[in-house]
Each structure stands twice: as C-alpha cells, then as structure tokens.
Design a protein around this motif. Structure first.
Motif, PDB file in Angstrom:
ATOM      1  N   ASN A 248       0.826  -1.306  -0.156  1.00  0.00           N
ATOM      2  CA  ASN A 248       0.022  -0.110  -0.021  1.00  0.00           C
ATOM      3  C   ASN A 248       0.774   1.247  -0.081  1.00  0.00           C
ATOM      4  OD1 ASN A 248      -2.674  -1.199   0.072  1.00  0.00           O
ATOM      5  ND2 ASN A 248      -2.115  -1.763   2.153  1.00  0.00           N
ATOM      6  N   TRP A 249       2.168   1.215  -0.540  1.00  0.00           N
ATOM      7  CA  TRP A 249       2.927   2.248  -0.448  1.00  0.00           C
ATOM      8  C   TRP A 249       2.525   3.517  -1.362  1.00  0.00           C
ATOM      9  CZ3 TRP A 249       5.709   4.905  -4.274  1.00  0.00           C
ATOM     10  CH2 TRP A 249       6.569   5.915  -3.845  1.00  0.00           C
ATOM     11  N   HIS A 250       2.051   3.096  -2.392  1.00  0.00           N
ATOM     12  CA  HIS A 250       1.235   3.988  -3.568  1.00  0.00           C
ATOM     13  C   HIS A 250       0.016   4.840  -2.878  1.00  0.00           C
ATOM     14  CE1 HIS A 250       3.749   3.180  -6.962  1.00  0.00           C
ATOM     15  NE2 HIS A 250       3.670   1.766  -6.728  1.00  0.00           N
ATOM     16  N   LYS A 251      -0.425   4.107  -2.048  1.00  0.00           N
ATOM     17  CA  LYS A 251      -1.670   4.796  -1.186  1.00  0.00           C
ATOM     18  C   LYS A 251      -1.183   5.698  -0.096  1.00  0.00           C
ATOM     19  CE  LYS A 251      -4.860   1.502  -2.684  1.00  0.00           C
ATOM     20  NZ  LYS A 251      -5.835   0.450  -2.246  1.00  0.00           N
ATOM     21  N   GLY A 252       0.128   5.795   0.320  1.00  0.00           N
ATOM     22  CA  GLY A 252       0.468   6.232   1.468  1.00  0.00           C
ATOM     23  C   GLY A 252      -0.087   5.744   2.790  1.00  0.00           C
ATOM     24  N   LYS A 253      -0.167   4.185   2.801  1.00  0.00           N
ATOM     25  CA  LYS A 253      -0.457   3.543   3.982  1.00  0.00           C
ATOM     26  C   LYS A 253       0.092   2.408   4.125  1.00  0.00           C
ATOM     27  CE  LYS A 253      -5.586   4.795   2.883  1.00  0.00           C
ATOM     28  NZ  LYS A 253      -6.868   4.148   2.765  1.00  0.00           N
ATOM     29  N   ASN A 254       1.459   2.578   3.754  1.00  0.00           N
ATOM     30  CA  ASN A 254       2.299   1.433   4.312  1.00  0.00           C
ATOM     31  C   ASN A 254       2.872   1.529   5.378  1.00  0.00           C
ATOM     32  OD1 ASN A 254       3.688   3.668   3.051  1.00  0.00           O
ATOM     33  ND2 ASN A 254       5.513   2.355   3.408  1.00  0.00           N
ATOM     34  N   ASP A 255       3.351   0.500   6.008  1.00  0.00           N
ATOM     35  CA  ASP A 255       3.861   0.337   7.372  1.00  0.00           C
ATOM     36  C   ASP A 255       5.336   0.588   7.240  1.00  0.00           C
ATOM     37  OD1 ASP A 255       4.767  -0.402  10.031  1.00  0.00           O
ATOM     38  OD2 ASP A 255       3.913  -2.331   9.915  1.00  0.00           O
ATOM     39  N   ASN A 256       5.947   1.547   7.776  1.00  0.00           N
ATOM     40  CA  ASN A 256       7.313   1.778   7.745  1.00  0.00           C
ATOM     41  C   ASN A 256       8.292   1.242   8.842  1.00  0.00           C
ATOM     42  OD1 ASN A 256       7.579   3.693   5.669  1.00  0.00           O
ATOM     43  ND2 ASN A 256       6.210   5.198   7.019  1.00  0.00           N
TER      44      ASN A 256
END
Length: 347
Positions: A248-256
C-alpha cells in the motif's frame, strides 16, 4: 500521486525493540567518538578494509562481482576495469571515496543524486548514467526454480522526477522539524527504493545515500564497519523488510516499521562490532597472541586467518601468523580444515 510527509513518523507507535536499538546505537556512538579521538592513528586500515568490503558486498547484492585478486587490484587502483562488472565496482569505490571525504559538502539535492549516479557509472558507456529512468521498471524476484514475479511496481517514469522533488522537499521539512534521524533516514531510503528512479543502480545508490545521510547526522560507524557487508549477510531479511514496508505504499498507507527495524538492527550490529574492535585496539598492553586470543573468546564461530586480519586491523599479517602458531602450540586454539579452508576455534 504519492504524498510524502515525514512528520507522520512522530505518530508511529514504536515497539520496545526499536527504542532499545536507538538507545544502544546512541550509547555506542558516544563510545566510538572517544575511541576515534584517542586512537585515530590506527584507524586508517579499518577504514580501507571497510571500503573494500562495502564495494564488494554492495555490488554482490546486485549480482556484480569479480575475483578477490582483481578486486584488490581495482581497490588499490593498480589496474583499470576490464569488463562491465569491474567498471561498476570501480565506480562504486569512487563514489564511496567521494562520500567519505566530502560528505559535509554534499547536500541532499536532486542534482547531487544525479551526479552521484553519473559517477557510479563513470567508467561504463551506459547512456542512462546520471539520468532518471525514461521507461517504467519493475522490481522482479526470481525464485530458486527461475520463476519470476513482480515484487513491487515502482513509480512510473513519467512521475519519477516530480516524486523525487516532493520526497526531497519533505525530507528538508522533516530535518527542520527535527524528526529523529534514525527514523527519518531508513524511511527516506525506503521511499527512494519504491520510486526506483533509475534504469539501473537503484540498490547501490540507496546504500550510498544511506551512508551519506548517516555521516551528515554524525553516525560514522560505516567508515569502520561495512554496513553493506552486514546487509549482504542478511540479504533475505533485507528483501523481506523491503517488501513488508512496501504494501500500500502508493496509497501512503504502508507500514514503515519493518524496514526501520531492519536498518536499525544493521546499524546496531555495526556499532557493536566496531566497539569490540576498538576495545582490542585500546588494549595495547596485551601481547599480539593475547589480543588474537581475545577475538577467539568473543567468537562462537571458527575464524580464518583472513577473518583475524580484518578483526585485528592494526596487527600485521606476519604477526597474526606468529600468534596463531603460539596459540596452537599452547593448545589454546585448534585447527579445523586444511589449506585455504583452514580455520581455528578456541580449544
């Protein structure tokens, strides 16, 4: 189009493990500064060894290699590159030297990133050097059966430059907002890899930028211990952490957190190993044999002569050979294997 806001890192719910890693890194960082101030005269060899290891490992992660004798000739600049692999190895060493010697003057700007990429390929005829990708690329994983799958689809070529601009602006804003560098740097590097801005060399550039940003923030352990070698030794974990933080990186919802945790683990391990080596350097009152024996006491694994040369970087090879003989004759260590496969372990 993906938004970048590193101030969100302040809202992360950090697990205890990450707090422990950060505390440990800062503790070792303070100790390292004291060692560097007191033993600066014996650290040059550690720096050169780390450069060789970094160049070898960072390229090896990407499947780029040459034999050890050629690597030594290239690193000592006794020979010119003979093929594409050697051209890229030689270029990496040059960028590494540049960062080591000029990190304070190298600002994190788009033009400087392009310049570093251009220098990485300065000995090859590649026409993509110093330029962002013009064709969309994918991050491909190949399994043991040769089957391929797309592990991640990066930013399109059309969106790349604008994404880099926004990412750099967000980084500058985060620095002004005093976002903790040990959270900011891994997140920035992960975003760089997700953009995948170049046709080739993205992985190596990410590791060079990691060193640059660590140095600019006062974390110099990569000078003495190769972070790239530690990453190569845990390559599977590296790719797992990358993938875990990419969903979900493209949606800005990824877990860093997975990639932050991995990179802090690498940094902590590097500081711990560096501390062990500095302690040996500081124990000047010990004989060479006693210092080599201390290395065996701190190792659970058999060690080769080459391992000892790296771990006791201020002791000559001949002295280490004499120390090994003395320890072996005294039944303090035992030999395992023969010839090039010879290793030793505490008896």
């Amino acid at each position: 189009m993906r938004d970048f806001n590193y101030k969100n890192l302040l809202a992360l719910k950090l697990p205890v493990r990450i707090y422990e890693l950060i505390a440990g890194i800062y503790e070792y960082k303070g100790k390292q500064e004291l060692y560097v101030a007191n033993f600066s005269d014996v650290l040059d060899k550690m720096v050169e060894v780390a450069k060789v290891q970094s160049t070898k490992s960072s390229n090896a992660i990407e499947g780029i290699s040459t034999n050890d004798s050629r690597l030594e000739e290239l690193m000592n600049k006794k020979s010119r590159p003979r093929n594409r692999n050697e051209e890229e190895i030689y270029g990496y060493r040059e960028v590494l030297d540049l960062i080591h010697e000029n990190y304070e003057a190298i600002e994190l700007t788009k033009n400087n990133i392009l310049s570093l990429h251009n220098k990485l390929y300065s000995y090859s005829g590649e026409n993509h050097k110093g330029k962002f990708k013009t064709i969309d690329n994918s991050i491909i994983e190949v399994d043991s059966f040769g089957e391929k799958r797309i592990r991640f689809q990066p930013v399109s070529a059309f969106e790349t430059e604008a994404s880099i601009d926004r990412m750099l602006a967000a980084y500058d804003e985060a620095v002004r907002a005093k976002i903790p560098p040990l959270l900011l740097i891994p997140t920035f590097v992960h975003d760089f890899l997700c953009i995948h801005p170049f046709s080739d060399g993205n992985g190596r550039m990410s590791r060079l930028l990691t060193l640059l940003l660590l140095y600019k923030n006062g974390f110099f352990v990569g000078k003495y211990i190769s972070l790239e070698m530690l990453i190569e030794n845990t390559k599977d974990l590296y790719y797992e952490a990358l993938e875990a933080s990419s969903g979900n990186w493209h949606k800005g919802k990824n877990d860093n957190l997975p990639f932050i945790n991995y990179m802090l683990s690498i940094l902590y391990k590097a500081y711990r190993e560096c501390d062990e080596r500095f302690k040996l350097i500081g124990e000047k009152s010990l004989t060479s044999a006693e210092r080599v024996m201390k290395v065996f006491e701190n190792s659970l694994e058999p060690l080769s002569k080459s391992d000892l040369i790296l771990l006791c970087s201020d002791i000559s090879q001949r002295t280490i050979e004499r120390a090994l003989k003395e320890l072996k004759d005294g039944d303090l260590i035992q030999q395992i294997g023969k010839g090039r496969a010879t290793k030793y372990i505490k008896a």
